[in-house]
Design a protein around this motif. Structure first.
Motif, PDB file in Angstrom:
ATOM      1  N   GLY A  32       2.779 -18.277  17.045  1.00 25.26           N
ATOM      2  CA  GLY A  32       3.721 -17.106  16.557  1.00 25.26           C
ATOM      3  C   GLY A  32       3.613 -15.687  17.493  1.00 25.26           C
ATOM      4  N   ARG A  43       9.254 -21.517  19.551  1.00 26.26           N
ATOM      5  CA  ARG A  43       7.607 -21.431  19.235  1.00 26.26           C
ATOM      6  C   ARG A  43       7.807 -20.757  17.808  1.00 26.26           C
ATOM      7  NH1 ARG A  43       5.384 -18.852  24.625  1.00 26.26           N
ATOM      8  NH2 ARG A  43       5.096 -20.735  25.746  1.00 26.26           N
ATOM      9  N   ALA A  44       8.622 -19.779  17.425  1.00 26.38           N
ATOM     10  CA  ALA A  44       8.932 -19.126  16.341  1.00 26.38           C
ATOM     11  C   ALA A  44       8.954 -20.268  15.073  1.00 26.38           C
ATOM     12  CB  ALA A  44       9.713 -18.138  16.116  1.00 26.38           C
ATOM     13  N   ALA A  47       5.835 -22.193  14.569  1.00 28.55           N
ATOM     14  CA  ALA A  47       4.822 -21.429  13.882  1.00 28.55           C
ATOM     15  C   ALA A  47       5.067 -21.325  12.352  1.00 28.55           C
ATOM     16  CB  ALA A  47       4.735 -19.673  14.682  1.00 28.55           C
ATOM     17  N   LEU A  48       6.216 -21.271  11.944  1.00 32.09           N
ATOM     18  CA  LEU A  48       6.469 -21.182  10.770  1.00 32.09           C
ATOM     19  C   LEU A  48       5.919 -22.688  10.134  1.00 32.09           C
ATOM     20  CD1 LEU A  48       9.970 -19.469  10.579  1.00 32.09           C
ATOM     21  CD2 LEU A  48       7.991 -18.578   9.455  1.00 32.09           C
ATOM     22  N   ALA A  88       0.560 -17.068  10.333  1.00 31.42           N
ATOM     23  CA  ALA A  88       1.387 -17.676  11.381  1.00 31.42           C
ATOM     24  C   ALA A  88       2.874 -17.729  10.678  1.00 31.42           C
ATOM     25  CB  ALA A  88       0.848 -19.098  11.335  1.00 31.42           C
ATOM     26  N   LEU A  91       4.084 -14.099  11.501  1.00 29.66           N
ATOM     27  CA  LEU A  91       4.235 -13.709  12.923  1.00 29.66           C
ATOM     28  C   LEU A  91       5.595 -14.649  13.318  1.00 29.66           C
ATOM     29  CD1 LEU A  91       0.991 -13.820  14.558  1.00 29.66           C
ATOM     30  CD2 LEU A  91       2.107 -11.785  14.513  1.00 29.66           C
ATOM     31  N   GLY A  92       5.505 -15.844  12.683  1.00 28.82           N
ATOM     32  CA  GLY A  92       6.580 -16.677  13.202  1.00 28.82           C
ATOM     33  C   GLY A  92       7.984 -16.246  12.589  1.00 28.82           C
TER      34      GLY A  92
END
Length: 99
Positions: A32, A43-44, A47-48, A88, A91-92
């Protein structure tokens, strides 16, 4: 009279689940952060997903734990997984919103 539980020093099932959940959530937090700085949508999303796994795994360990720290139930690792999972997810989510 309250019975005291002896501390457990081995690697129990609760500790294994909480360790795995914390590890996945930590990886999600790192991804994230990378997605937030590099604007990578994949990547997002990862991360989620990893954050959700960390929150669910950590929450489950905390919910079914029968003792406190040192009892072998993995409650400390579950709390760590919850925190890393929430980081995470945050940020995600921010990275996904920016991309």
């Amino acid at each position: 009279m309250v019975a005291e539980v002896a501390p457990v020093y081995g690697f129990t099932g609760g500790r294994a689940v909480s360790f795995a959940a914390a590890l996945v959530a930590l990886a999600g937090a790192v991804l994230g952060g990378l997605a937030l700085f590099r604007f990578v949508r994949r990547r997002a999303v990862i991360a989620l997903a990893a954050g959700a796994v960390g929150v669910v795994g950590g929450g489950w360990v905390v919910a079914v734990a029968e003792g406190g720290p040192g009892s072998g139930s993995g409650i400390v690792g579950g709390l760590v997984a919850l925190v890393f999972g929430l980081v995470a997810l945050a940020l995600g989510g921010m990275a996904l919103k920016r991309s």
